[in-house]
Scaffold this active site. Sequence first.
Site, short mmCIF file in Angstrom:
data_model
loop_
_atom_site.label_atom_id
_atom_site.label_comp_id
_atom_site.label_asym_id
_atom_site.label_seq_id
_atom_site.Cartn_x
_atom_site.Cartn_y
_atom_site.Cartn_z
N GLU A 14 70.33 86.63 -8.51
CA GLU A 14 69.71 87.95 -8.49
C GLU A 14 70.76 88.97 -8.89
O GLU A 14 71.78 89.14 -8.22
CB GLU A 14 69.17 88.26 -7.09
CG GLU A 14 68.67 89.67 -6.89
CD GLU A 14 67.39 89.98 -7.64
OE1 GLU A 14 66.95 91.13 -7.64
OE2 GLU A 14 66.81 89.04 -8.24
N CYS A 62 66.76 94.99 -3.07
CA CYS A 62 66.61 93.64 -3.61
C CYS A 62 65.17 93.20 -3.54
O CYS A 62 64.46 93.54 -2.59
CB CYS A 62 67.51 92.67 -2.85
SG CYS A 62 67.44 90.98 -3.47
N CYS A 65 65.67 89.22 -1.31
CA CYS A 65 65.82 89.33 0.15
C CYS A 65 64.76 90.33 0.63
O CYS A 65 65.08 91.44 1.04
CB CYS A 65 67.21 89.83 0.52
SG CYS A 65 68.53 89.10 -0.43
N HIS A 69 67.00 94.06 4.17
CA HIS A 69 67.53 95.42 4.14
C HIS A 69 66.66 96.37 4.96
O HIS A 69 67.15 97.34 5.53
CB HIS A 69 67.65 95.91 2.70
CG HIS A 69 68.74 95.22 1.93
ND1 HIS A 69 70.07 95.46 2.14
CD2 HIS A 69 68.68 94.25 0.97
CE1 HIS A 69 70.79 94.70 1.34
NE2 HIS A 69 69.97 93.95 0.62
N ARG A 491 72.09 85.14 2.92
CA ARG A 491 73.36 85.01 2.21
C ARG A 491 74.56 85.43 3.06
O ARG A 491 75.69 85.32 2.60
CB ARG A 491 73.30 85.83 0.93
CG ARG A 491 72.35 85.24 -0.11
CD ARG A 491 71.95 86.27 -1.17
NE ARG A 491 71.04 85.68 -2.13
CZ ARG A 491 69.72 85.56 -1.95
NH1 ARG A 491 69.17 86.00 -0.82
NH2 ARG A 491 68.95 85.01 -2.87
N SER A 514 76.90 89.73 -0.50
CA SER A 514 77.52 89.48 -1.80
C SER A 514 78.63 90.47 -2.12
O SER A 514 79.37 90.27 -3.07
CB SER A 514 76.46 89.48 -2.91
OG SER A 514 75.63 88.35 -2.79
N CYS A 559 73.65 87.40 -4.81
CA CYS A 559 72.62 88.42 -4.90
C CYS A 559 73.33 89.72 -5.25
O CYS A 559 73.57 90.56 -4.40
CB CYS A 559 71.83 88.55 -3.61
SG CYS A 559 70.38 89.62 -3.78
N CYS A 562 71.96 93.24 -4.56
CA CYS A 562 72.19 93.80 -3.23
C CYS A 562 73.49 94.59 -3.17
O CYS A 562 73.65 95.49 -2.35
CB CYS A 562 72.24 92.69 -2.19
SG CYS A 562 70.66 91.90 -1.87
#
Length: 580
Positions: A14, A62, A65, A69, A491, A514, A559, A562
């Site tokens: 992503e 994102c 996910c 968030h 993640r 990430s 990701c 993110c």
Amino acid sequence: MSRRIVVDPITRIEGHLRIEAETSADGNITGAWSSGTMVRGIELILKGRDPREAWAFAQRICGVCTLVHGIASVRSVEDALKWSIPANAQLIRNLMIAAQHVHDHVMHFYHLHALDWVDVVSALKADPKATSALAQSISSYPKSSPGYFADTQKRVKQFVESGQLGIFAGGFWGHPEYKLPPEANLMAVAHYLEALAWQREVVKLHAIFGGKNPHPNFLVGGSPSPISAGPGSSGAAATTVNIVTLDEVRQIIRSMQAFVDQVYLPDTLAIASYYKDWFARGEGLGNFLTVGDFPSKGMGDASTNFIPSGVILGRDLSHIEPVDLRDPAQVQEFVAHSWYDYAGGKKTGLHPHQGETRLNYTGPKPPYEQLDVDSSYSWLKSPRWRGKPMEVGPLARLAMLYANKHEPTKALADHVLRTLDLPLTAIFSTMGRTAARTIESKVLADQMMNWLDTLVANIKGGDLSVQNTTLWEPSSWPKEAKGVGFMEAPRGALCHYVVIKDGLIDNYQAVVPSTWNAGPRDAVGQPGAYEAALMDRHHLHDPKQPLEIQRTVHSFDPCIACAVHVVDPQGEELTRISVR
């Protein structure tokens, strides 16, 4: 003679990630640099907004996910305002987060990472009868007949003969690092397709509790969906949690358990058995951070977290350092090698509550041959815990649960290691990271049933509360408040930091998994987790087909969306990135 290898973009992730690796004459990776190639700016959009609506914006960081968030955002506001939530709301959040973990891990394994180990084209050489025998020898999954695998083989053949591999395009098929026999490849491809259908049913859990998926609804102070003690009318059943929808949730969890037990776990063991050498490379840092999650008595009581918080340094599972996310001496973000600047200078470290988002692009104009790795080379920052780089994610959580002697996790991890005839230290690796996701999926899928049983018991006992609205009016808030909303996203450690002044957001910073893992070197030259892992016993067979780089980077499930974002406060494009 050294050589610079550029992989841009890293696919099946992503967002946009560029990896540059320096190799020696014999193909060993001696240096690695991770670059997020999109601009960050979501924090600027949230300034001046009502903190109760921040989750709706932050959740759009994102699209993969889909809820994490949002959860971190509402928790940050609740923490700032000391806003407790009912037990039922916490159970519902636990169920939604755990469902995200299991869904995300299965999708990652089959659709983003499995093709690093599975040669799709090789599946055409498989004998469907032998494939059936292999599948039935490792699992009781009912879809294991010769006819089932023959049909899958026909579908793959149609892709290949058409000259358009479609979803399987872009692979390094035939690469000598692929080691699975044709039958194992065919079995894995069949389950790749099976997982596509499975995931459509699993995401219904989010829609039941949050109204929709992706991006379900949330509420500061609880859960948005009221509970009905009865079955509800046809109109109410679509918008409330009741005995009918809770039974549907139970069936979804059973479906999750069945797929993990009968497909995901056996496939992980089968594939890993052919790649045991990848249990000895790709670790890197050896430092692991968890912030904790799945509380039973609210976020304020860390002792009730299903996943505990802490730091493990140098693989030492006998000692756990405590984590205080609010302590400026513990958590800081650096921009020494990022395309940002701080008022105090590039070498300054800032705690996220004092965090700044100052864009300062000084790099080459894309497209470019190489990053200027001696200067700034990423749109990601570099988070550090007490000045040390950390790995976050499933491997960190596995290590933390194992160190805390969590019996289900320890028993399953020991079973995997015994089955593969590997020592405990093997988990600290590229393949160990992949196995950790599988182990976590089973542990959480089983735990979900316990949370659901508790929720149902609460409802039967007359407790229907899911919302706490006592602090809903800003007139009751302090003039200034600071909070951190943290959770264990699939993640890894995710933290949203908010500063509220006069009822509005004054500062907002998201420190995401990430960013911890994919961030660049810091002010003293310490590499991030991706960079360190790629320099840990990696050899490229063919620099033009860097399969080995993809394996380790994908093991983190990047990701990048993110960690970096692409608009300014007015929603205008800040820069356009092209890749060669």
